[in-house]
Design an enzyme around this catalytic site. Structure first.
Site, PDB file in Angstrom:
ATOM      1  N   ALA A   1       0.832  -1.203   0.000  1.00 28.04           N
ATOM      2  CA  ALA A   1       0.000   0.000   0.000  1.00 28.04           C
ATOM      3  C   ALA A   1       0.865   1.251   0.000  1.00 28.04           C
ATOM      4  O   ALA A   1       1.972   1.262   0.547  1.00 28.04           O
ATOM      5  CB  ALA A   1      -0.918  -0.013   1.223  1.00 28.04           C
ATOM      6  N   ASP A   2       0.355   2.316  -0.647  1.00 27.70           N
ATOM      7  CA  ASP A   2       1.020   3.623  -0.675  1.00 27.70           C
ATOM      8  C   ASP A   2       2.441   3.530  -1.240  1.00 27.70           C
ATOM      9  O   ASP A   2       3.338   4.252  -0.815  1.00 27.70           O
ATOM     10  CB  ASP A   2       1.055   4.238   0.729  1.00 27.70           C
ATOM     11  N   ARG A   3       2.624   2.632  -2.187  1.00 26.03           N
ATOM     12  CA  ARG A   3       3.888   2.444  -2.865  1.00 26.03           C
ATOM     13  C   ARG A   3       5.013   1.963  -1.937  1.00 26.03           C
ATOM     14  O   ARG A   3       6.187   2.026  -2.274  1.00 26.03           O
ATOM     15  CB  ARG A   3       4.330   3.744  -3.576  1.00 26.03           C
ATOM     16  N   MET A   4       4.663   1.454  -0.771  1.00 26.53           N
ATOM     17  CA  MET A   4       5.655   0.906   0.142  1.00 26.53           C
ATOM     18  C   MET A   4       5.815  -0.587  -0.159  1.00 26.53           C
ATOM     19  O   MET A   4       5.428  -1.457   0.632  1.00 26.53           O
ATOM     20  CB  MET A   4       5.230   1.152   1.596  1.00 26.53           C
ATOM     21  N   HIS A   5       6.382  -0.854  -1.329  1.00 23.85           N
ATOM     22  CA  HIS A   5       6.524  -2.227  -1.786  1.00 23.85           C
ATOM     23  C   HIS A   5       7.631  -2.942  -1.011  1.00 23.85           C
ATOM     24  O   HIS A   5       8.540  -2.319  -0.447  1.00 23.85           O
ATOM     25  CB  HIS A   5       6.872  -2.259  -3.279  1.00 23.85           C
TER      26      HIS A   5
END
Length: 217
Positions: free
Chosen positions: A193-197
């Site tokens: 989520a939220d580009r927190m890969h």
């Protein structure tokens, strides 16, 4: 021209994070686990991978090919040795692949040296291919080269279709065979989520073992 703005095509990634404790110590063991997950999820052609190579001119090229096997050493795929990718791999036997399993918010990236498979392994796999695919390998001897039209391709196929009887074994063309990608670097990417890969990279060390690092997304 009306079109959708690609920047608007956002899809949030949801699900549990990937942690170091979730990973196997060997990248091909981890690949085996994720590949089985991709198959069981119903993902279309989970063995499809984007293969990148570098041509003698220095131009990078990428195309989708099908992985046809794997083991602790690496991945296997097959093609025409005289094709564009075959010529590129002959000049620079290194490659990278990506398995784009976005439907299950995962990717696997591998890079390393490529070696040709031996005749015995090539013959054994070719014998398992459907008759039509075997004929297609003969009809496309000049893979990646210009052809006049579709009718010319169909004519070549028909000609080879009459060479061997339906119940006759079709030999493997000498210009057709397989490669094994021997990974030196493997990355497992899981969307967050939220580009927190979550990204974990396996690097082969001088002793042939593997070090594992988490990478920033």
């Amino acid at each position: 021209m009306d079109h959708r703005d690609p920047a608007d095509l956002r899809k949030p990634y949801m699900g549990d994070p990937l942690r170091r404790s979730d990973l196997a110590d060997h990248p091909m063991t981890q690949f085996h686990l994720w590949f089985n997950d991709a198959v069981e999820s119903g993902l279309a052609e989970p063995n499809a991978m984007v293969l990148s190579s570098v041509e003698p001119s220095g131009m990078p090229r990428a195309r989708t090919v099908l992985m046809k096997g794997y083991d602790s050493r690496g991945l296997r795929f097959f093609t025409n040795y005289t094709s564009r990718k075959g010529r590129a791999l002959a000049a620079d036997p290194r490659a990278g692949v990506v398995f784009p399993w976005h439907a299950v918010r995962r990717q696997v990236l591998m890079a390393g040296r490529v070696e040709r498979l031996g005749d015995e392994e090539n013959d054994r796999y070719f014998a398992t291919r459907p008759r039509g695919s075997q004929l297609g390998a003969w009809a496309s001897e000049r893979q990646s080269q210009p052809v006049a039209d579709r009718e010319e391709l169909d004519r070549l196929y028909r000609e080879f279709d009459h060479v061997w009887a339906i119940d006759e074994e079709i030999p493997r063309p000498s210009y057709w065979g397989g490669y094994r990608l021997l990974p030196e670097e493997v990355e497992f990417w899981q969307g967050g989520a939220d580009r927190m890969h979550d990204r974990f990279r396996y690097l082969r060390d001088a002793e042939g073992g593997w070090t594992i690092d988490r990478l920033e997304p």
